[in-house]
Design a protein around this motif. Structure first.
Motif, PDB file in Angstrom:
ATOM      1  N   VAL A 260       0.840  -1.203   0.000  1.00 49.27           N
ATOM      2  CA  VAL A 260       0.000   0.000   0.000  1.00 49.27           C
ATOM      3  C   VAL A 260       0.874   1.252   0.000  1.00 49.27           C
ATOM      4  N   PHE A 261       1.940   1.240   0.814  1.00 45.37           N
ATOM      5  CA  PHE A 261       2.864   2.392   0.872  1.00 45.37           C
ATOM      6  C   PHE A 261       3.506   2.642  -0.492  1.00 45.37           C
ATOM      7  N   GLU A 263       2.438   1.548  -3.488  1.00 45.22           N
ATOM      8  CA  GLU A 263       1.424   1.889  -4.487  1.00 45.22           C
ATOM      9  C   GLU A 263       0.976   3.344  -4.383  1.00 45.22           C
ATOM     10  N   SER A 264       0.951   3.877  -3.167  1.00 47.85           N
ATOM     11  CA  SER A 264       0.501   5.259  -2.977  1.00 47.85           C
ATOM     12  C   SER A 264       1.487   6.270  -3.547  1.00 47.85           C
ATOM     13  N   ARG A 265       2.718   5.816  -3.812  1.00 47.54           N
ATOM     14  CA  ARG A 265       3.742   6.731  -4.321  1.00 47.54           C
ATOM     15  C   ARG A 265       4.209   6.389  -5.735  1.00 47.54           C
ATOM     16  N   PRO A 269       0.860   2.787 -10.496  1.00 50.31           N
ATOM     17  CA  PRO A 269       0.602   1.702  -9.541  1.00 50.31           C
ATOM     18  C   PRO A 269      -0.143   0.532 -10.173  1.00 50.31           C
ATOM     19  N   LEU A 273      -4.808   3.238  -5.822  1.00 53.39           N
ATOM     20  CA  LEU A 273      -5.591   3.343  -4.591  1.00 53.39           C
ATOM     21  C   LEU A 273      -6.721   4.352  -4.730  1.00 53.39           C
ATOM     22  N   THR A 274      -6.584   5.248  -5.703  1.00 51.79           N
ATOM     23  CA  THR A 274      -7.618   6.270  -5.897  1.00 51.79           C
ATOM     24  C   THR A 274      -8.964   5.666  -6.308  1.00 51.79           C
ATOM     25  N   ARG A 277     -11.644   5.451  -3.728  1.00 51.52           N
ATOM     26  CA  ARG A 277     -12.406   6.621  -3.322  1.00 51.52           C
ATOM     27  C   ARG A 277     -13.844   6.522  -3.826  1.00 51.52           C
TER      28      ARG A 277
END
Length: 525
Positions: A260-261, A263-265, A269, A273-274, A277
């Protein structure tokens, strides 16, 4: 300054495929998807013969199924991401090619070690086919019309899932074929699918600079594989509450936390992760996990119930699955047609989840004396519910995300449904083993279970009184599985109720993508 999104005309989005062209392209997809699903299920009735011929152990018995499922589940997100970056046609042909290679190795395997390797290769190919089929459909067909075709694919998925044991049983019981054809039977169909796709599938390739997040892919695959391996071994090789459980669960969760860390950066990805939403994507993902646990976890043991509790042959056991196949086929197709006609889809999700819950509860009442007619009705009810629910969850998610995230959203739902299925099979399998052991010990004494673990019996070798007891034990234990699965299906119904219905898009994925890119360029200028 207000930017107006230009209309999606032919110049902007290209020429939409005609219905005839879509059906031609779908022929190749359907053949490919059928054989990839078949790979997971066709060995169910053949495993005892395979293990005997290759001198394998009970551990190998489990891993012939699990290794393919692990590889398929773990690689689905990567296939989905690559579909957003590379040629979908090339990727789907590559996945079919891998499936052919794995099938040939399995069909000619000299030992169990080579067979396990071949199952991993098959799984990687099947993962690509499972994820890419729905992605390609979304690229060709607007969501407003997708129900008509998605219903067909839901039926193909169901038939492949449930008919596999029937086909496997027939092959094993046919002396001049044998279990090796459980693997080889998919090869000609895969080659036909590759050829059909080459001739009929014509999708534009978006060429841009790409960067695959390989670290994210490695972490996701490692984390998920660790948890799935744990769920397949817990209760068999070690206790659910043990040091090994703590080590594997914590290790898997830590790997996924790092994923997750990363993928968020990541610039590109594997799982954006968006997309979570979106309330619809999040809820359909949760529902997909629950459907996977309930459906796969319950139905995978029906074949064993038919053979042990009801005393049927592998071929007859496969034929007894037909009511569920027909229920799924009819409901999936009819629901798809109605969604296309009226443009409304939530009612089918709610109805499907409700009917699936009822079907699971009804199957929780079966035993060794349940009549074939009653059993067929219960199975048909379950099939009808699953048919309305499964593919329409994907439709709801695809309708809610931007076109450039269609591949990721589709693969995420497929991924979580497969993961739910793998966990369901493992967990409910442990429940079944525990119930069989305790009931056998209660009826026949500790000596009957060899001191605590009951082996799968050969009914033909048992005395009549003992055979009747064992059949009754397996009937009760199988019913208990569905009683455990029914509340899980009910949770899926509750989750589906909170999904907000949105009008279906009238543009295909490729048309929406072109429109979004045109809007972005207009905003820049």
């Amino acid at each position: 300054m207000t930017t107006t999104i230009p209309p999606a005309d032919t110049a902007a989005v290209g020429t939409r495929m005609s219905r005839r062209e879509v059906l031609q392209a779908l022929s190749g997809l359907m053949v490919g998807m059928f054989v990839s699903i078949l790979a997971s299920t066709v060995v169910a009735n053949a495993l005892p013969r395979i293990i005997a011929d290759l001198n394998g152990s009970q551990t190998v018995y489990t891993w012939i199924v699990t290794s393919e499922l692990l590889a398929m589940t773990a690689t689905v997100p990567l296939w989905g991401k690559m579909a957003d970056l590379y040629s979908k046609k090339l990727l789907i042909q590559l996945s079919l090619g891998l499936f052919v290679v794995g099938s040939l190795i399995a069909g000619f395997t000299p030992n169990v070690e080579v067979l396990l390797v071949s199952r991993v290769v098959q799984g990687v190919g099947a993962g690509g086919m499972t994820a890419l089929a729905m992605i390609v459909m979304a690229a060709m067909i607007p969501p407003r019309e997708l129900g008509r075709y998605a219903g067909i694919f839901g039926a193909v998925f169901g038939v492949g899932t449930i008919a596999g044991p029937l086909i496997g049983g027939v092959l094993v019981d046919t002396s001049w074929l044998g279990w090796r054809w459980c693997f080889l039977i998919g090869v000609p169909f895969s080659i036909i699918s590759i050829a059909l796709l080459q001739r009929t599938l014509h999708l534009p390739v978006v060429r841009r600079k790409v960067k695959i997040d390989w670290l994210g892919a490695l972490l996701i695959t490692s984390g998920v594989s660790t948890l799935l391996i744990w769920s397949s071994l817990a209760g068999n090789k070690f206790d659910w509450a043990s040091g090994w459980t703590a080590l594997m669960v914590i290790g898997g969760l830590v790997l996924l936390g790092f994923a997750v860390f990363v993928e968020s950066r990541a610039a590109e990805p594997i799982i954006p992760l968006t997309i979570f939403r979106s309330r619809t994507v999040s809820l359909t993902t949760v529902a997909s996990v629950l459907v996977g646990v309930a459906m796969f976890g319950g139905t995978v043991f029906l074949s064993q119930y038919f053979q042990i509790s009801l005393g049927k042959s592998p071929t007859v056991a496969g034929l007894m699955s037909l009511p569920m196949i027909f229920g799924l086929l009819v409901s999936s197709t009819v629901a798809g047609q109605l969604i296309t006609k009226y443009g409304r889809w939530k009612a089918f999700l709610v109805a499907g989840a409700a009917v699936m819950t009822v079907g699971m509860a009804l199957l929780g009442t079966i035993d060794a004396n349940t009549s074939i007619v009653i059993l067929s009705i219960y199975m048909a009810v379950l099939g009808i519910g699953v048919g309305m629910l499964m593919q329409n969850l994907v439709l709801a998610a695809q309708n809610d995300v931007p076109a450039h995230e269609l591949g990721a959203a589709t693969s995420v739902l497929t991924f979580f449904r497969s993961m739910g299925g793998a966990i369901g099979v493992s967990a409910l399998g442990a429940v079944l083993a525990s119930r069989v052991t305790s009931l056998t010990t209660e009826r026949l004494g500790p000596a009957a279970t060899g001191g605590g673990t009951a082996e799968v019996p050969d009914l033909s070798t048992l005395p009549e009184p003992v055979r009747l007891i064992i059949q009754d034990v397996y009937g009760i234990a199988t019913a208990d599985l569905f009683l455990v699965g029914a509340p899980i299906a009910l949770l899926a119904l509750i989750v589906v109720l909170f999904i907000k219905e949105k009008p279906l898009h009238t543009l295909s994925g490729d048309e929406r993508r072109a429109q979004e890119e045109a809007a972005a360029k207009a905003a820049v200028h």
